[in-house]
Design a protein around this motif. Structure first.
Motif, PDB file in Angstrom:
ATOM      1  N   GLY A  18     -49.395 -46.624 -27.371  1.00  0.00           N
ATOM      2  CA  GLY A  18     -50.270 -46.637 -26.215  1.00  0.00           C
ATOM      3  C   GLY A  18     -50.146 -45.396 -25.368  1.00  0.00           C
ATOM      4  O   GLY A  18     -50.089 -45.475 -24.137  1.00  0.00           O
ATOM      5  N   VAL A  19     -50.126 -44.222 -26.018  1.00  0.00           N
ATOM      6  CA  VAL A  19     -49.983 -42.943 -25.326  1.00  0.00           C
ATOM      7  C   VAL A  19     -50.956 -41.951 -25.952  1.00  0.00           C
ATOM      8  O   VAL A  19     -51.055 -41.860 -27.172  1.00  0.00           O
ATOM      9  CB  VAL A  19     -48.550 -42.385 -25.445  1.00  0.00           C
ATOM     10  CG1 VAL A  19     -48.468 -40.982 -24.842  1.00  0.00           C
ATOM     11  CG2 VAL A  19     -47.547 -43.304 -24.775  1.00  0.00           C
ATOM     12  N   VAL A  20     -51.664 -41.206 -25.116  1.00  0.00           N
ATOM     13  CA  VAL A  20     -52.484 -40.107 -25.615  1.00  0.00           C
ATOM     14  C   VAL A  20     -51.970 -38.813 -25.009  1.00  0.00           C
ATOM     15  O   VAL A  20     -51.646 -38.751 -23.823  1.00  0.00           O
ATOM     16  CB  VAL A  20     -53.976 -40.310 -25.302  1.00  0.00           C
ATOM     17  CG1 VAL A  20     -54.239 -40.390 -23.810  1.00  0.00           C
ATOM     18  CG2 VAL A  20     -54.810 -39.202 -25.939  1.00  0.00           C
ATOM     19  N   GLN A  21     -51.889 -37.779 -25.850  1.00  0.00           N
ATOM     20  CA  GLN A  21     -51.418 -36.473 -25.416  1.00  0.00           C
ATOM     21  C   GLN A  21     -52.557 -35.466 -25.482  1.00  0.00           C
ATOM     22  O   GLN A  21     -53.249 -35.361 -26.498  1.00  0.00           O
ATOM     23  CB  GLN A  21     -50.270 -35.988 -26.308  1.00  0.00           C
ATOM     24  CG  GLN A  21     -49.073 -36.920 -26.322  1.00  0.00           C
ATOM     25  CD  GLN A  21     -48.003 -36.449 -27.279  1.00  0.00           C
ATOM     26  OE1 GLN A  21     -47.464 -35.351 -27.132  1.00  0.00           O
ATOM     27  NE2 GLN A  21     -47.685 -37.272 -28.275  1.00  0.00           N
ATOM     28  N   GLY A  22     -52.749 -34.752 -24.379  1.00  0.00           N
ATOM     29  CA  GLY A  22     -53.689 -33.647 -24.353  1.00  0.00           C
ATOM     30  C   GLY A  22     -52.950 -32.336 -24.511  1.00  0.00           C
ATOM     31  O   GLY A  22     -51.782 -32.301 -24.902  1.00  0.00           O
ATOM     32  N   SER A  23     -53.620 -31.248 -24.192  1.00  0.00           N
ATOM     33  CA  SER A  23     -52.988 -29.942 -24.357  1.00  0.00           C
ATOM     34  C   SER A  23     -51.816 -29.749 -23.410  1.00  0.00           C
ATOM     35  O   SER A  23     -50.824 -29.096 -23.741  1.00  0.00           O
ATOM     36  CB  SER A  23     -54.019 -28.834 -24.123  1.00  0.00           C
ATOM     37  OG  SER A  23     -54.576 -28.959 -22.820  1.00  0.00           O
ATOM     38  N   ASP A  24     -51.904 -30.351 -22.209  1.00  0.00           N
ATOM     39  CA  ASP A  24     -50.857 -30.131 -21.218  1.00  0.00           C
ATOM     40  C   ASP A  24     -50.338 -31.408 -20.569  1.00  0.00           C
ATOM     41  O   ASP A  24     -49.236 -31.433 -20.029  1.00  0.00           O
ATOM     42  CB  ASP A  24     -51.353 -29.180 -20.121  1.00  0.00           C
ATOM     43  CG  ASP A  24     -52.667 -29.651 -19.496  1.00  0.00           C
ATOM     44  OD1 ASP A  24     -53.291 -30.579 -20.039  1.00  0.00           O
ATOM     45  OD2 ASP A  24     -53.073 -29.076 -18.466  1.00  0.00           O
TER      46      ASP A  24
END
Length: 801
Positions: A132-138
């Motif tokens: 349940g985690v989304v990672q973007g560029s920063d």
């Protein structure tokens, strides 16, 4: 203020009307909810990530229809959402240091389920669908369940309605063990963003719904506080991408979630979570021998693949110990004295028919598909039963087990007869239960079973399984378990709640959780917090290089997305058998190099017969130690890891001293075959081949014959010279030549029979080389000769601290 942090009410004017919104804050994250209960902003580290659209704090399902909020009223930390049907859902909202939390405190029983959201954000570079985690560029953002009644995903029967209303469809996940649809995940990648979807179901009523392939299976209600939706709770938080895993650990501690520790660190960051281990069917009688082998391999854990005679009460297999829990405790203590942990394999809630829950008096809590109705009374000898027609027979099972009173019955065939069904070839008093006569009015239940020829418990009996496993660990000091087959809990019809409950009931009763490895064949949202790692074990039936290679690699991406310790699965070291050759060092080092490249642990499955009869077993175990110590110390460079994990490459690691090693890139040839029976009369045995090598090198040889007959004195001529090995070779033997020019004759399992004299030197030039093979064939029988060679390139130096 007694430490409470209230929501900030923001008021502004739109088109002459007063509008208010609610601002919620935690470290790095700010969320704004409008006066209708919908998100208008989600900011992480000041970056807006909410997608365009209308996304509610919570939605509900009633009569198969999604119900949205229409108005929000806030009093302190109570958020009162008036839904479209005028029902009110009360949420307790808290702004903690590490997370914002929502908890359902009051809700109408008319609602069958709720979904927190769904909520769509713009980030989707790396979507951890299970955690349940989304990672973007920063930056990164998370929504996580805080108890077992709150599940990742949306109940299958409502998934279509949500997909239509909110116009999204996510990516399914294919793994080695299963393919999982997007609606079962806490977060799903929808290409232009990520949708978070966590839910809770009203489990308080008996239901008939689709379970596995049975359209209307009996689903019993849950008892106690988990039955209703009230109490369902989630956490929302964001952070810098580089800090999100650490942040989850802090949320666990703040919210009282499981937070296991391995070797002094949280298990999700501890390298101890990715330690490799040995699997073998040891016993009290050969335990000292096995411990010696474990030490030789440098492993810290020894794991038994089949420790239990029964599943349910988990009685020990007498081939392992004849002294029950006390006997296992002695083995654990002996191993602990040498720094070695002991672990055991389970099939979770699978129930063997020799267990006391089945025989001689079956438990009333065996898991039932549904009820059948007899058309008449039956005596205790009838082997044909007649029942009213039922859809329960539409899906064939394995045991075909029925329960009536204290008797279990199995049937052979199903014959449909108008509105009746005949069950023929029945075995009365099956599994050692007591035959009896039964009245027509007695309920006859059709039981769930599995192709392993096992039954299942219902949820309450499943708890007893969990409690017994905790008792085993508390009494014996075992320190590793694998919850294989955990999906069996879903046969209850209670989806991921059932799997989380099984493990949590076990985990909460443990007296010592430190340094405990909780392994599983699959991963669920809530159980991410308890499971140390996911490892699976089905390398059978294929060569090591071919056994689920694509799936092993696919799983590594899955682990990385979900911020989870990485394991490469089980590998099998085998003796020679009809279809396969004995596992060689080059076979093993292929697996070990993959492990090093992916920085992932593994399980090496070597049964006792192989440990005792493989001629090179100590060489293989030493290779495991060398490779794994370097991997554990994290000394391979990123460039080396990239090359090592390529399954098309081959490597050899040579130890120079305790700190210095040489890593050789290898070229391993295909198998070259010379059919001596096709030689013309008077023609000497041999063949002309073209061999390849990426560089000039000495070469090794592995020579065997297939078929009847013997060869002698094989020789190989290349442009750089001739090598001849003096000796005879027959079926079920090998001639092995190493890079130092030493040759041995071995049996089919690499046990050395004799050393052989070598004339000349085995050298091969770079590129293509013409190679002439010659040998002498003894007698009239002319077997095939099978040859494989290996060259090696310049080594890379590796040093460990």
């Amino acid at each position: 203020m007694n430490g409470k942090k209230w929501a900030m009410i923001l008021v502004f004017i739109l088109c002459g009307q007063w509008i208010y919104a609610v601002e919620l804050k935690t470290a790095s994250t700010t969320i704004v909810i409008n006066n209708k209960g919908f998100y208008t902003s989600v900011k992480v580290e000041g970056r807006e990530i909410i997608s365009k659209g209308n996304y509610p704090m919570i939605s509900a399902v009633k009569d198969g229809r999604v119900v949205l909020p229409g108005a929000l009223k806030v009093t302190g930390n109570k958020f009162l959402l008036t839904m479209e049907d005028n029902q009110v859902i009360e949420l307790l909202v808290r702004q903690e240091q590490q997370a914002i939390t929502y908890e359902v405190s009051k809700i109408s029983d008319a609602y069958k389920a709720i979904v927190f959201g769904p909520v769509k954000v713009e980030l989707h570079e790396v979507v951890g669908e299970v955690v349940g985690v989304v990672q973007g560029s920063d930056v990164a953002f998370a929504m996580q369940a805080l108890n077992i009644k709150t599940n990742g995903g949306i109940p299958v029967e409502y998934a279509g309605a949500y997909a239509t209303l909110f116009n999204y469809s996510g990516a399914n996940t294919d793994l080695s063990v299963s393919s999982t649809p997007y609606y079962n995940f806490a977060a799903t990648d929808v290409k232009d963003g990520t949708v978070f979807q966590l839910s809770a179901r009203n489990r308080s009523q008996t239901e008939y719904r689709k379970v596995q392939q049975v359209e209307k299976a009996l689903v019993l209600p849950v008892k106690g506080t988990d039955a209703g939706i009230a109490g369902s709770k989630i956490a929302l938080f964001g952070d810098k991408r580089s800090q999100i895993l650490s942040r989850i650990g802090k949320v666990e501690l703040e919210q009282g979630l499981p937070h296991p520790v391995i070797e002094g660190e949280w298990d999700k960051v501890s390298r101890g979570s990715m330690r490799s281990y040995l699997i073998t069917n040891f016993s009290e009688d050969d335990f000292d021998f096995v411990l010696d082998k474990v030490r030789l391999a440098g492993f810290k854990t020894l794991y038994h693949p089949d420790p239990f005679k029964t599943w349910g009460h988990f009685e020990w297999n007498p081939s392992l110990t004849k002294s029950g829990d006390a006997g296992i405790k002695k083995l654990v203590e002996k191993a602990s004295g040498q720094g070695i942990k002991i672990g055991v394999h389970t099939l979770s809630n699978f129930l063997t028919t020799n267990d006391r829950y089945v025989t001689p008096v079956p438990s009333k809590k065996l898991l039932k598909q549904g009820q059948l109705n007899l058309t008449g009374n039956i005596d205790d000898t009838q082997t044909t039963l007649e029942v009213d027609a039922s859809d329960l027979f539409s899906v064939p099972l394995t045991l075909n087990a029925l329960q009536i009173g204290n008797e279990l019955i199995t049937f052979g065939k199903v014959e449909k007869k108008d509105d009746r069904v005949l069950l023929t070839g029945c075995t009365r008093g099956a599994f050692g239960t007591q035959k009896a006569a039964h009245e027509k009015s007695q309920p006859l239940y059709k039981l769930w079973d599995y192709p392993y020829r096992t039954l299942f418990p219902d949820l309450e009996l499943q708890d007893e399984f969990s409690h017994r496993l905790a008792e085993v660990f508390n009494k014996t000091g075992l320190q590793q378990i694998s919850f294989d087959g955990l999906e069996g809990s879903m046969y209850t019809g209670q989806d991921y709640y059932a799997t989380a409950r099984f493990v949590t009931e076990y985990y909460n009763r443990l007296q010592n959780k430190t340094d405990l490895i909780n392994d599983a064949s699959r991963l669920d949202h809530y159980l991410w917090h308890i499971h140390t790692r996911m490892n699976w074990g089905e390398p059978w039936g294929e060569e090591m290089r071919k056994g689920q290679v694509a799936n092993r690699i696919k799983n590594q991406d899955y682990f990385r997305r979900n911020l989870f310790p990485r394991m490469l699965g089980w590998f099998l070291v085998r003796l020679a058998e009809r279809k396969f050759e004995t596992t060689s060092l080059e076979d093993l080092e292929w697996a070990l190099s993959e492990s090093a490249g992916f920085d992932a642990g593994y399980a090496m499955s070597i049964n006792m017969k192989t440990l005792k009869n493989h001629g090179q077993i100590d060489l293989l175990l030493d290779a495991m130690k060398n490779w794994d110590e370097l991997r554990y110390a994290n000394v391979f460079t990123e460039d080396q890891k990239k090359r090592l994990k390529d399954p098309e490459t081959e490597w050899h690691l040579e130890k120079k001293d305790d700190k210095n090693f040489l890593l050789y890139p290898l070229f391993i040839s295909e198998r070259f075959r010379c059919n001596l029976s096709e030689m013309q009369p008077g023609q000497p045995g041999g063949a002309d081949w073209v061999w390849q090598s990426p560089g000039e090198s000495t070469y090794t040889l592995r020579i065997k014959v297939e078929g009847e007959g013997t060869i002698a004195n094989p020789s190989f001529t290349t442009p750089l010279g001739v090598v001849k090995i003096e000796g005879q070779l027959q079926a079920n033997q090998y001639i092995l030549l190493d890079h130092q020019g030493r040759a041995t004759l071995t049996d089919k399992n690499y046990n050395v029979l004799s050393e052989l004299n070598v004339l000349g030197k085995a050298l091969l030039s770079k590129g293509a080389s013409a190679v002439s093979f010659a040998c002498e064939a003894d007698g009239d029988s002319r077997p095939d000769v099978v040859v494989r060679y290996q060259t090696r390139m310049a080594p890379e130096k590796i040093s460990r601290p």
